[in-house]
Enzyme design. Structure first.
Site, PDB file in Angstrom:
ATOM      1  N   ASP A   1       7.675  -0.375  36.996  1.00 42.71           N
ATOM      2  CA  ASP A   1       6.898   0.168  35.884  1.00 42.71           C
ATOM      3  C   ASP A   1       5.953   1.266  36.354  1.00 42.71           C
ATOM      4  O   ASP A   1       5.831   2.323  35.728  1.00 42.71           O
ATOM      5  CB  ASP A   1       6.093  -0.942  35.212  1.00 42.71           C
ATOM      6  N   SER A  32       5.643  -1.477  29.092  1.00 39.43           N
ATOM      7  CA  SER A  32       4.849  -1.212  30.289  1.00 39.43           C
ATOM      8  C   SER A  32       3.495  -0.601  29.979  1.00 39.43           C
ATOM      9  O   SER A  32       3.026   0.287  30.679  1.00 39.43           O
ATOM     10  CB  SER A  32       5.623  -0.305  31.259  1.00 39.43           C
TER      11      SER A  32
END
Length: 376
Positions: A165, A119
């Site tokens: 995320d 991420s």
């Protein structure tokens, strides 16, 4: 002279951080209104910044030699490309939301591996957003910053990502996993401290090139949407675990049937993991990791040989549990291991990779860390 003053000719006003993340369990349930359980990593992206009064932006990175310049008024989707699209997207979404952010000089630094499924793009958006807000003394709820960062990635960068995320990067706390119910849009902090139980969480980047990712992701999503339509539900989250067999019997396509089985059983595994973690029975979460990997391998079909070999090697070395984490087709595995066996587990994975002729993996130890914040 600092790197910032060397690049921009002024001293910074502050620095802000946003971490990467790993999802402990709950893969590919996000677009099915499901449940996810990420932690923030100690690895992070740092944005050092100074405010400008001319509405201009200058963006540099320790990983790139060029400085990208653009105006706040002129930012539109597609106007800034490559890596700088992310800080530009953060500025664009804050402007569109009505925040008076002005211009800024931004220097981006990171110890977060890119391309590993940890991420980094969400972390860059979140770090930039909190820096731009922080420069102007604007306080915004972390979950709202996460939603703005998702909007920037969807509408400015053009990536159809979910919200997990960004929520992990903004809302995680040290020593906890973030229990995020996507349908209800609620979060809860679940105690997760492997070290306190004599365990370690090993993250291994298998260095596999992401293969056919965009088309495969889209195909998985279409299968889930097709199944939901056939079953007459808004999303697969609506199928209770005890109704799974009945639902599968109503589907005619075996591939779609297997996709549904993964999503419904994965949501149940998240629920079970949370129950165990709340009860302080962390070792019992390990088999859920392993079951999740088997489901992703056999039913959702998103693993690749490097991921499977890494998981098998970790388990053979005595890991309590191991699984692929992230979107699949490359990226990382996580392994819950005895604290004194972290090095031996990594050595076993490295040997297995050498035996298979794979590129040597890299690793990091994952301690549950806090979300985005100002650091100076």
């Amino acid at each position: 002279m600092s790197k910032f003053s060397e690049v921009f000719g002024v001293e910074p006003d502050g620095a802000w951080r946003a971490p990467g993340r790993v999802n402990l369990i709950g893969e590919h349930t996000d677009y099915n209104d499901g449940l996810v359980l990420p932690i923030a990593l100690p690895n992070r992206i740092v944005v050092t910044a100074s405010a400008r009064s001319d509405g201009q932006f200058a963006v540099a990175s320790s990983g790139h030699s060029d400085t990208i310049e653009f105006s706040l008024a002129g930012i539109e989707p597609g106007s800034v490309a490559d890596w700088a699209a992310y800080p530009a997207g953060a500025a664009w979404v804050l402007r569109e939301a009505g925040f008076e952010i002005g211009g800024a000089n931004l220097l981006v630094d990171s110890d977060l591996p890119s391309g590993a499924g940890l991420s980094s793009s969400a972390a860059l958006l979140c770090a930039t957003a909190v820096a731009l807000l922080g420069l102007r003394g604007l306080e915004v709820d972390p979950a709202e910053v996460a939603r703005l960062a998702q909007r920037a990635e969807n509408q400015y960068v053009g990536a159809p990502v979910g919200l997990m995320d960004q929520m992990a990067s903004m809302c995680c706390t040290a020593g906890h996993a973030l229990y995020f119910d996507i349908r209800a849009m609620t979060t809860d902090q679940i105690p997760f401290d492997p070290a306190a139980d004599g365990l370690g969480l090993l993250v291994v980047d298998v260095k596999a090139p992401h293969r056919h990712v965009d088309g495969e992701y889209a195909a998985r999503r279409r299968s889930c949407e097709q199944a939901a339509a056939e079953l007459g539900v808004p999303a697969l989250r609506s199928i209770a675990f005890d109704q799974l067999d009945e639902a599968l019997a109503r589907l005619s396509d075996d591939v779609v049937r297997r996709r549904v089985r993964h999503v419904v059983t994965e949501i149940r595994r998240v629920e079970e993991a949370v129950e165990l973690m709340r009860a302080g029975r962390l070792r019992e979460v390990g088999p859920l990791f392993t079951a999740s990997h088997v489901s992703m391998r056999d039913d959702f079909e998103i693993t690749v040989p490097e991921l499977d070999v890494a998981v098998d090697a970790a388990l053979a070395a005595g890991a309590v549990g191991a699984r692929m984490t992230g979107g699949g087709f490359g990226g990382c595995i996580i392994a819950l291991v005895e604290a004194d066996a972290v090095d031996a587990t990594l050595a076993a994975i490295e040997k297995a990779f050498a035996d298979h002729g794979f590129t040597a993996p890299t690793s990091l130890a994952a301690t549950p860390s806090p979300g985005a914040s100002r650091i100076s």
